[in-house]
Design a protein around this motif. Structure first.
Motif, PDB file in Angstrom:
ATOM      1  N   ARG A   1      -2.149   7.100   5.358  1.00 20.89           N
ATOM      2  CA  ARG A   1      -1.879   5.692   5.685  1.00 20.89           C
ATOM      3  C   ARG A   1      -1.567   5.500   7.152  1.00 20.89           C
ATOM      4  O   ARG A   1      -1.827   4.437   7.731  1.00 20.89           O
ATOM      5  CB  ARG A   1      -0.659   5.176   4.895  1.00 20.89           C
ATOM      6  CG  ARG A   1      -0.878   4.880   3.452  1.00 20.89           C
ATOM      7  CD  ARG A   1       0.321   4.085   2.922  1.00 20.89           C
ATOM      8  NE  ARG A   1       0.268   2.692   3.346  1.00 20.89           N
ATOM      9  CZ  ARG A   1       1.334   1.921   3.538  1.00 20.89           C
ATOM     10  NH1 ARG A   1       2.550   2.408   3.356  1.00 20.89           N
ATOM     11  NH2 ARG A   1       1.196   0.667   3.902  1.00 20.89           N
TER      12      ARG A   1
ATOM     13  N   LYS B   1      -1.918  11.099   0.560  1.00 23.60           N
ATOM     14  CA  LYS B   1      -2.183   9.663   0.669  1.00 23.60           C
ATOM     15  C   LYS B   1      -1.173   8.993   1.598  1.00 23.60           C
ATOM     16  O   LYS B   1      -1.529   8.102   2.380  1.00 23.60           O
ATOM     17  CB  LYS B   1      -2.125   9.014  -0.709  1.00 23.60           C
ATOM     18  CG  LYS B   1      -3.234   9.438  -1.653  1.00 23.60           C
ATOM     19  CD  LYS B   1      -3.036   8.805  -3.028  1.00 23.60           C
ATOM     20  CE  LYS B   1      -4.100   9.269  -4.012  1.00 23.60           C
ATOM     21  NZ  LYS B   1      -3.862   8.709  -5.384  1.00 23.60           N
TER      22      LYS B   1
ATOM     23  N   ASP C   1       7.812   6.068   4.130  1.00 20.06           N
ATOM     24  CA  ASP C   1       6.936   6.411   3.007  1.00 20.06           C
ATOM     25  C   ASP C   1       7.320   7.754   2.383  1.00 20.06           C
ATOM     26  O   ASP C   1       7.330   7.906   1.158  1.00 20.06           O
ATOM     27  CB  ASP C   1       5.477   6.458   3.474  1.00 20.06           C
ATOM     28  CG  ASP C   1       4.866   5.068   3.602  1.00 20.06           C
ATOM     29  OD1 ASP C   1       5.617   4.076   3.545  1.00 20.06           O
ATOM     30  OD2 ASP C   1       3.633   4.973   3.773  1.00 20.06           O
TER      31      ASP C   1
ATOM     32  N   GLY D   1       0.788  -1.228   0.000  1.00 19.82           N
ATOM     33  CA  GLY D   1       0.000   0.000   0.000  1.00 19.82           C
ATOM     34  C   GLY D   1       0.823   1.283   0.000  1.00 19.82           C
ATOM     35  O   GLY D   1       0.252   2.386  -0.025  1.00 19.82           O
ATOM     36  N   ARG D   2       2.136   1.152   0.009  1.00 18.89           N
ATOM     37  CA  ARG D   2       2.982   2.345   0.016  1.00 18.89           C
ATOM     38  C   ARG D   2       2.796   3.138  -1.274  1.00 18.89           C
ATOM     39  O   ARG D   2       2.771   2.580  -2.367  1.00 18.89           O
ATOM     40  CB  ARG D   2       4.454   1.959   0.175  1.00 18.89           C
ATOM     41  CG  ARG D   2       5.419   3.141   0.094  1.00 18.89           C
ATOM     42  CD  ARG D   2       6.838   2.734   0.398  1.00 18.89           C
ATOM     43  NE  ARG D   2       7.006   2.471   1.820  1.00 18.89           N
ATOM     44  CZ  ARG D   2       8.101   1.944   2.358  1.00 18.89           C
ATOM     45  NH1 ARG D   2       9.129   1.608   1.577  1.00 18.89           N
ATOM     46  NH2 ARG D   2       8.188   1.742   3.663  1.00 18.89           N
TER      47      ARG D   2
END
Length: 312
Positions: free
Chosen positions: A291, A287, A92, A39-40
């Protein structure tokens, strides 16, 4: 926010604290601890940023963006399920910058006390590890901001303390704070101001263990916790047992910023700032923060070497 500045201003006036919405419901907040991190958020190369890198710029490794991160606690950075890969909001952000610069990311886990020497010696190209911009640090390093330095006051969900908007709101409370931190100095200043005004003093509590600290809030042995909002917000979102009562700048009464840190004069700061601003503009930055439940600490524009917290 790993420093303890001395009192910089006389105690005067009141503090207006911004109150944020409650964290994401615990049932909706899921944490991926896999080393693969599917999902990174990833990014395309940013030519405008790459063009700002001097031709004679020295990187630790060819084609690589080597970033030092202290693997302490989520949501900032911690080890994945393989016990060797760092995951979290800092990795991230590092990935977004590396992608923007067209380089492969390599993360080096470092102790907090070791990053200044390692960065100065060229062991790595940048540090992305919750480093606050200060005037003293700007003498040796360059900065590209990527997050607000925010402190939060967290209380028991459903408990008697509702909001903390100004120093008088903590009068008579039992407040947990980290020893030898800037938030401790802020709390002591508030307490001094309250006592001078004839209000009840704060009972300051210290805990070395995070689990014991949270149990103290949940059991009623303490009324509130004052510390880095990123860490406390993450815990609140996970289990819903604590909630945010108020936030303020980590440099109170001044604003403070968290930034990507590079060697002074290495020529990378302008490129990194451009990379971050591109990711802010295209939505990848938002985004990445979402996360890890860090939406509230987002900035609208990255700056190179902004005014930092003054020298003690």
């Amino acid at each position: 926010m790993h420093f303890s500045p001395k009192l910089r201003r006389t105690l005067a006036g009141s503090l207006a604290l911004a109150t944020l919405t409650l964290p994401v419901a615990a049932a909706e907040f899921k944490v991926d601890l896999s080393p693969e991190q599917p999902g990174r958020v990833r990014a395309a190369k940013v030519d405008a940023a790459i063009k700002l890198i001097p031709k004679d710029a020295r990187f630790a490794k060819d084609g690589v963006f080597t970033v030092a991160i202290n693997g302490g606690r989520l949501p900032l950075a911690a080890f994945a399920s393989d016990t060797k890969t760092l995951v979290g909001s800092e990795p991230d952000i590092a990935q977004l910058v590396a992608d923007s610069l067209g380089r492969k990311l390599e993360i080096v886990n470092v102790a907090w006390a070791d990053w200044p020497l390692g960065l100065s010696s060229g062991k790595y190209d940048a540090v992305i590890s919750n480093v606050t911009v200060t005037e003293a640090r700007k003498e040796k390093f360059d900065f590209s901001t990527y997050r607000k330095d925010t402190l939060g006051i967290y209380v028991k969900t459903g408990g008697p303390v509702k909001q903390v908007r100004e120093p008088k709101d903590i009068a008579g409370l039992r407040v947990i704070v980290g020893a030898s931190t800037n938030q401790e100095q802020i709390l002591l200043r508030w307490n001094q101001q309250n006592v001078a005004a004839g209000l009840k003093p704060v009972e300051v509590q210290y805990y070395d263990d995070d689990v014991v600290q949270r149990l103290a809030i949940q059991s009623g042995r303490a009324d509130a916790y004052l510390g880095p909002n990123a860490l406390a917000a993450f815990e609140a979102a996970k289990d819903g047992k604590t909630r945010l009562a108020g936030t303020f700048s980590g440099g109170w009464p001044l604003n403070a910023d968290i930034a990507v840190t590079t060697r002074k004069g290495a020529g990378l700061a302008a490129a990194i700032t451009t990379a971050i601003n591109t990711q802010i503009g295209n939505g990848n930055y938002a985004k990445a923060l979402k996360r890890w439940n860090l939406d509230s600490e987002a900035i609208t524009q990255s700056q190179t070497n902004p005014a930092g917290l003054p020298k003690s």
